[in-house]
Design a protein around this motif. Structure first.
Motif, mmCIF file in Angstrom:
data_model
loop_
_atom_site.group_PDB
_atom_site.id
_atom_site.type_symbol
_atom_site.label_atom_id
_atom_site.label_comp_id
_atom_site.label_asym_id
_atom_site.label_seq_id
_atom_site.Cartn_x
_atom_site.Cartn_y
_atom_site.Cartn_z
ATOM 1 N N LYS A 194 0.827 -1.217 0.000
ATOM 2 C CA LYS A 194 0.000 0.000 0.000
ATOM 3 C C LYS A 194 0.856 1.260 0.000
ATOM 4 O O LYS A 194 0.387 2.328 -0.399
ATOM 5 C CB LYS A 194 -0.889 0.012 1.247
ATOM 6 N N CYS A 195 2.079 1.123 0.465
ATOM 7 C CA CYS A 195 2.940 2.278 0.690
ATOM 8 C C CYS A 195 4.391 1.873 0.383
ATOM 9 O O CYS A 195 5.151 1.549 1.296
ATOM 10 C CB CYS A 195 2.778 2.711 2.144
ATOM 11 N N PRO A 196 4.779 1.871 -0.883
ATOM 12 C CA PRO A 196 6.117 1.399 -1.262
ATOM 13 C C PRO A 196 7.273 2.176 -0.630
ATOM 14 O O PRO A 196 8.383 1.677 -0.557
ATOM 15 C CB PRO A 196 6.140 1.535 -2.780
ATOM 16 N N TRP A 197 7.043 3.391 -0.175
ATOM 17 C CA TRP A 197 8.104 4.199 0.438
ATOM 18 C C TRP A 197 8.261 3.927 1.938
ATOM 19 O O TRP A 197 9.099 4.560 2.599
ATOM 20 C CB TRP A 197 7.857 5.686 0.183
ATOM 21 N N ALA A 198 7.511 2.974 2.481
ATOM 22 C CA ALA A 198 7.596 2.674 3.913
ATOM 23 C C ALA A 198 9.010 2.237 4.300
ATOM 24 O O ALA A 198 9.699 1.551 3.544
ATOM 25 C CB ALA A 198 6.595 1.587 4.285
ATOM 26 N N LYS A 199 9.413 2.658 5.477
ATOM 27 C CA LYS A 199 10.702 2.273 6.049
ATOM 28 C C LYS A 199 10.415 1.366 7.246
ATOM 29 O O LYS A 199 9.288 1.296 7.718
ATOM 30 C CB LYS A 199 11.478 3.507 6.494
ATOM 31 N N ARG A 200 11.465 0.700 7.749
ATOM 32 C CA ARG A 200 11.234 -0.235 8.848
ATOM 33 C C ARG A 200 12.328 -0.144 9.899
ATOM 34 O O ARG A 200 13.507 -0.043 9.584
ATOM 35 C CB ARG A 200 11.165 -1.657 8.316
ATOM 36 N N VAL A 201 11.889 -0.200 11.146
ATOM 37 C CA VAL A 201 12.777 -0.387 12.291
ATOM 38 C C VAL A 201 12.341 -1.707 12.912
ATOM 39 O O VAL A 201 11.168 -1.885 13.254
ATOM 40 C CB VAL A 201 12.642 0.766 13.304
#
Length: 97
Positions: free
Chosen positions: A30-37
């Motif tokens: 849904k949100c290809p620019w999402a980042k992850r911690v």
């Protein structure tokens, strides 16, 4: 001033939630620019890590046990009426109750 949610960093914060991998894949779809911690010990340290990877002035934090409704990315927030350090929260549906 209004900010568009779709123009903010979206950061997925996970540790050991049983469904976090599935939920992250769903978020990225849904949100290809999402980042992850992921896997940072301690809530405070994990939230600081999220702030450190953000490249926008504000960011949206998604907890690892959550699935985001796609309509979130259509939202705007009027930040002029809020304190500079305001925390905004969205309601969630709890599948258990």
């Amino acid at each position: 001033m209004k900010i568009n949610i779709a123009e903010q960093d979206i950061i997925f914060l996970s540790y050991d939630e049983p469904n976090c991998e599935k939920n992250y894949v769903d978020l990225v779809s849904k949100c290809p620019w999402a980042k992850r911690v992921h896997g940072v010990d301690g809530s405070d340290a994990a939230h600081k890590a999220a702030g450190e990877i953000s490249s926008t002035e504000r960011f949206i934090l998604v907890d690892g046990d959550n699935i985001v409704d796609p309509s979130l990315f259509d939202q705007q927030i009027d930040v002029d009426s809020m304190p500079a350090n305001a925390v905004i929260r969205w309601q969630a549906l709890n599948s258990i109750n």
